[in-house]
Design a protein around this motif. Structure first.
Motif, mmCIF file in Angstrom:
data_model
loop_
_atom_site.group_PDB
_atom_site.id
_atom_site.type_symbol
_atom_site.label_atom_id
_atom_site.label_comp_id
_atom_site.label_asym_id
_atom_site.label_seq_id
_atom_site.Cartn_x
_atom_site.Cartn_y
_atom_site.Cartn_z
ATOM 1 N N GLY A 123 0.926 -1.226 -0.173
ATOM 2 C CA GLY A 123 0.085 0.162 -0.076
ATOM 3 C C GLY A 123 0.626 1.103 -0.255
ATOM 4 N N GLU A 124 1.828 1.112 0.506
ATOM 5 C CA GLU A 124 2.952 2.352 1.028
ATOM 6 C C GLU A 124 3.733 2.745 -0.827
ATOM 7 N N THR A 125 3.789 3.860 -0.716
ATOM 8 C CA THR A 125 3.268 5.124 -2.335
ATOM 9 C C THR A 125 5.456 4.686 -2.419
ATOM 10 N N VAL A 126 6.006 3.748 -3.558
ATOM 11 C CA VAL A 126 7.516 4.420 -3.874
ATOM 12 C C VAL A 126 8.466 5.512 -5.190
ATOM 13 N N ALA A 127 9.364 5.397 -4.499
ATOM 14 C CA ALA A 127 10.489 6.226 -5.690
ATOM 15 C C ALA A 127 11.126 5.879 -6.256
ATOM 16 N N LYS A 128 11.146 6.210 -7.188
ATOM 17 C CA LYS A 128 12.067 5.453 -8.170
ATOM 18 C C LYS A 128 13.335 5.453 -7.157
ATOM 19 N N HIS A 129 14.135 4.742 -7.009
ATOM 20 C CA HIS A 129 16.189 4.551 -6.648
ATOM 21 C C HIS A 129 15.170 4.395 -5.063
ATOM 22 N N GLU A 130 13.969 4.666 -4.336
ATOM 23 C CA GLU A 130 13.789 4.643 -2.902
ATOM 24 C C GLU A 130 14.439 3.436 -1.968
ATOM 25 N N PRO A 131 14.871 2.805 -1.347
ATOM 26 C CA PRO A 131 14.999 2.199 -0.457
ATOM 27 C C PRO A 131 13.873 1.242 -0.696
#
Length: 133
Positions: A123-131
Motif C-alpha cells: 500500500g505504500e507509494t515509493v519513488a524510483k531508487h527509494e530503498p
C-alpha cells in the motif's frame, strides 16, 4: 564447501581469484592447501640426466572481506546491499523476497536477497531508487 564459486577477478588479472560467498559463521577459517611435489624426491623427466626438479618461489596473498561491500563472483548483490525501487509506484504485494510495484507501465517485480530486511509495506507509494530494504 558446497556452493562455493571460484572466478578470476578480471580478464586483466587472471591470476587473482575471488571465491564466495562464504558464510563467516559457518566457516570462521579457511585452509587453502598448496600442493607441490617434493623436489628432493621428484626428478624432471624432461632432462637427459634426471636432475632434481627446480621449483620457483611464489608469493601468495590472501584477503578477506566481511560485511558490507562483499564481492560475489556472479555479480549479484549480497544481503548487505540496499535494494531500491526500480520504478515509481505503489507496493501491491510482498511475497517472500519478491516485491511487486504497480507502476505507470504495469507491475514490476523486484527481488531482494535472502536475509535482507524489507522496510516497505503493501500500500505504500515509493519513488524510483527509494530503498526497499
Amino acid at each position: 564447501m558446497k556452493g562455493l564459486a571460484w572466478s578470476a577477478y578480471s580478464k586483466e588479472k587472471p591470476n587473482v581469484v575471488v571465491a564466495g560467498p562464504v558464510p563467516g559463521q559457518t566457516y570462521p577459517s579457511l585452509v587453502l592447501p598448496v600442493l607441490a611435489p617434493d623436489p628432493g624426491k621428484t626428478t624432471n623427466t624432461n632432462t637427459k640426466n634426471g636432475a632434481p626438479v627446480d621449483y620457483g618461489k611464489f608469493f601468495i596473498y590472501v584477503g578477506a572481506n566481511r560485511g558490507r561491500g562483499q564481492v560475489y563472483p556472479e555479480g549479484n548483490n549480497s544481503n548487505n546491499m540496499q535494494y531500491t525501487s526500480p520504478t515509481y509506484g505503489k507496493i501491491s504485494s510482498i511475497d517472500g523476497l519478491k516485491i511487486t510495484i504497480e507502476g505507470k507501465d504495469g507491475p514490476v517485480v523486484s527481488e531482494v536477497g535472502a536475509g535482507a530486511d524489507i522496510v516497505v509495506k503493501v500500500g505504500e507509494t515509493v519513488a524510483k531508487h527509494e530503498p526497499l530494504t
